[in-house]
Design a protein around this motif. Structure first.
Motif, mmCIF file in Angstrom:
data_model
loop_
_atom_site.group_PDB
_atom_site.id
_atom_site.type_symbol
_atom_site.label_atom_id
_atom_site.label_comp_id
_atom_site.label_asym_id
_atom_site.label_seq_id
_atom_site.Cartn_x
_atom_site.Cartn_y
_atom_site.Cartn_z
ATOM 1 N N VAL A 87 113.851 25.511 43.759
ATOM 2 C CA VAL A 87 113.175 25.725 42.473
ATOM 3 C C VAL A 87 111.852 26.462 42.644
ATOM 4 N N SER A 88 111.019 26.014 43.569
ATOM 5 C CA SER A 88 109.719 26.661 43.762
ATOM 6 C C SER A 88 109.888 28.115 44.170
ATOM 7 N N ALA A 89 110.822 28.390 45.080
ATOM 8 C CA ALA A 89 111.035 29.759 45.544
ATOM 9 C C ALA A 89 111.476 30.662 44.397
ATOM 10 N N ILE A 90 112.382 30.177 43.560
ATOM 11 C CA ILE A 90 112.874 31.005 42.454
ATOM 12 C C ILE A 90 111.788 31.199 41.403
ATOM 13 N N ALA A 91 110.974 30.171 41.164
ATOM 14 C CA ALA A 91 109.856 30.327 40.221
ATOM 15 C C ALA A 91 108.860 31.362 40.741
ATOM 16 N N ILE A 92 108.604 31.372 42.037
ATOM 17 C CA ILE A 92 107.699 32.362 42.628
ATOM 18 C C ILE A 92 108.281 33.764 42.493
ATOM 19 N N ILE A 93 109.576 33.906 42.736
ATOM 20 C CA ILE A 93 110.242 35.206 42.586
ATOM 21 C C ILE A 93 110.131 35.686 41.145
ATOM 22 N N ALA A 94 110.344 34.779 40.199
ATOM 23 C CA ALA A 94 110.227 35.144 38.785
ATOM 24 C C ALA A 94 108.815 35.598 38.459
ATOM 25 N N GLY A 95 107.813 34.863 38.944
ATOM 26 C CA GLY A 95 106.436 35.252 38.703
ATOM 27 C C GLY A 95 106.111 36.604 39.300
ATOM 28 N N ALA A 96 106.651 36.878 40.504
ATOM 29 C CA ALA A 96 106.372 38.143 41.176
ATOM 30 C C ALA A 96 107.002 39.326 40.448
ATOM 31 N N CYS A 97 108.198 39.154 39.922
ATOM 32 C CA CYS A 97 108.930 40.265 39.299
ATOM 33 C C CYS A 97 108.638 40.418 37.811
ATOM 34 N N LEU A 98 108.455 39.308 37.117
ATOM 35 C CA LEU A 98 108.404 39.330 35.658
ATOM 36 C C LEU A 98 107.053 38.936 35.091
ATOM 37 N N GLY A 99 106.131 38.515 35.943
ATOM 38 C CA GLY A 99 104.819 38.119 35.490
ATOM 39 C C GLY A 99 104.600 36.628 35.580
ATOM 40 N N ALA A 100 103.333 36.236 35.561
ATOM 41 C CA ALA A 100 102.971 34.833 35.752
ATOM 42 C C ALA A 100 103.561 33.935 34.676
ATOM 43 N N ARG A 101 103.587 34.415 33.422
ATOM 44 C CA ARG A 101 104.144 33.590 32.345
ATOM 45 C C ARG A 101 105.608 33.274 32.593
ATOM 46 N N SER A 102 106.360 34.284 33.004
ATOM 47 C CA SER A 102 107.782 34.058 33.278
ATOM 48 C C SER A 102 107.961 33.122 34.465
ATOM 49 N N GLY A 103 107.076 33.226 35.464
ATOM 50 C CA GLY A 103 107.134 32.294 36.586
ATOM 51 C C GLY A 103 106.955 30.872 36.125
ATOM 52 N N PHE A 104 106.007 30.660 35.219
ATOM 53 C CA PHE A 104 105.804 29.317 34.663
ATOM 54 C C PHE A 104 107.044 28.866 33.900
ATOM 55 N N MET A 105 107.593 29.730 33.077
ATOM 56 C CA MET A 105 108.751 29.354 32.258
ATOM 57 C C MET A 105 109.955 28.999 33.118
ATOM 58 N N VAL A 106 110.182 29.741 34.179
ATOM 59 C CA VAL A 106 111.320 29.448 35.056
ATOM 60 C C VAL A 106 111.159 28.078 35.698
ATOM 61 N N GLY A 107 109.976 27.789 36.235
ATOM 62 C CA GLY A 107 109.756 26.484 36.847
ATOM 63 C C GLY A 107 109.892 25.354 35.852
ATOM 64 N N ALA A 108 109.297 25.516 34.668
ATOM 65 C CA ALA A 108 109.326 24.453 33.658
ATOM 66 C C ALA A 108 110.735 24.243 33.114
ATOM 67 N N LEU A 109 111.431 25.325 32.797
ATOM 68 C CA LEU A 109 112.789 25.193 32.244
ATOM 69 C C LEU A 109 113.760 24.640 33.278
ATOM 70 N N ALA A 110 113.587 25.025 34.544
ATOM 71 C CA ALA A 110 114.461 24.497 35.591
ATOM 72 C C ALA A 110 114.315 22.987 35.719
ATOM 73 N N ALA A 111 113.078 22.497 35.664
ATOM 74 C CA ALA A 111 112.847 21.050 35.741
ATOM 75 C C ALA A 111 113.458 20.340 34.537
#
Length: 237
Positions: A87-111
């Motif tokens: 989960v953490s790795a994928i949230a970091i990848i999302a933040g890196a590619c799509l921006g910090a907001r998307s990184g937050f959303m991926v981590g939060a929605l995954a949980a």
């Protein structure tokens, strides 16, 4: 209006949770656990509202949802191994590619979504917040150029350093929630015992994040960048 305001206050709002947590612990407030739960739920609600109000483009929404689903599925798939999760790795990848907001959303929605399998409870908002912060900080670091060189190659030592730190960051947030909610009476010995018991799991989380980042970061970021560029080209037709 809300979207413009939120753009400037989203970072301070995320910082407000640990600051208030430390303040309540220092003062020894009796209902600190309940008050902090209410605060973290409020921050999550405001972040989701801010993301919606910003009207993200389809090229951001679709990869964000796909990555959140993959992170949730990965958490379930690796469920038998304590804290060895992507989960953490994928949230970091999302933040890196799509921006910090998307990184937050991926981590939060995954949980949130994976807890329909593991079980929902008062820990869910804290997990959403913790994994969201991991993705958000990852996005900020990527935007600052911490993970890529000028020629596009990955700065693997820096990436893995944050991967290791992110497991500890997640652990600090969840351990603080544990201490506030379950260490009664609150004593130094009780806090040390509670945190010490969690350290092996936090280290496993850090190691897992490094493993998944090393395996997934380069190929997934290339693929996500191509998808985003494809949406951009179609939008310009």
């Amino acid at each position: 209006m809300f979207a413009r305001i939120w753009r400037y206050i989203e970072g301070p709002m995320l910082l407000l949770v640990p600051l208030c947590m430390g303040f309540m612990l220092y003062l020894g407030i009796a209902q600190a656990a309940l008050l902090m739960l209410a605060m973290v739920v409020l921050v999550l609600a405001m972040f989701f509202a801010g993301y919606e109000a910003s009207r993200p483009a389809l090229r951001q929404i679709m990869p964000t949802l796909v990555l959140a689903a993959l992170a949730a599925a990965g958490r379930i798939l690796f469920g038998p191994i304590p804290d060895f999760k992507p989960v953490s790795a994928i949230a970091i990848i999302a933040g890196a590619c799509l921006g910090a907001r998307s990184g937050f959303m991926v981590g939060a929605l995954a949980a949130l979504t994976s807890n329909f399998f593991f079980g929902q409870g008062m820990w869910t908002p804290w997990q959403m917040y913790a994994w969201g912060v991991v993705g958000y900080v990852g996005g900020l670091l990527a935007r600052a150029g911490a993970f890529r060189r000028a020629n596009g190659s990955v700065r693997m030592p820096a990436l893995l350093s944050y991967g290791a730190a992110s497991g500890l960051l997640y652990g600090v947030i969840i351990n603080a929630y544990d201490v506030i909610g379950f260490v009664q009476p609150l004593t130094v010995a009780g806090v040390i015992a509670r945190v010490s018991a969690a350290v092996p799991f936090d280290l496993m989380h850090s190691a897992a994040t490094c493993v998944f980042l090393a395996a997934l970061y380069a190929p997934w970021t290339r693929r996500i960048d191509r998808v985003v560029q494809k949406y951009d080209l179609r939008a310009g037709e």
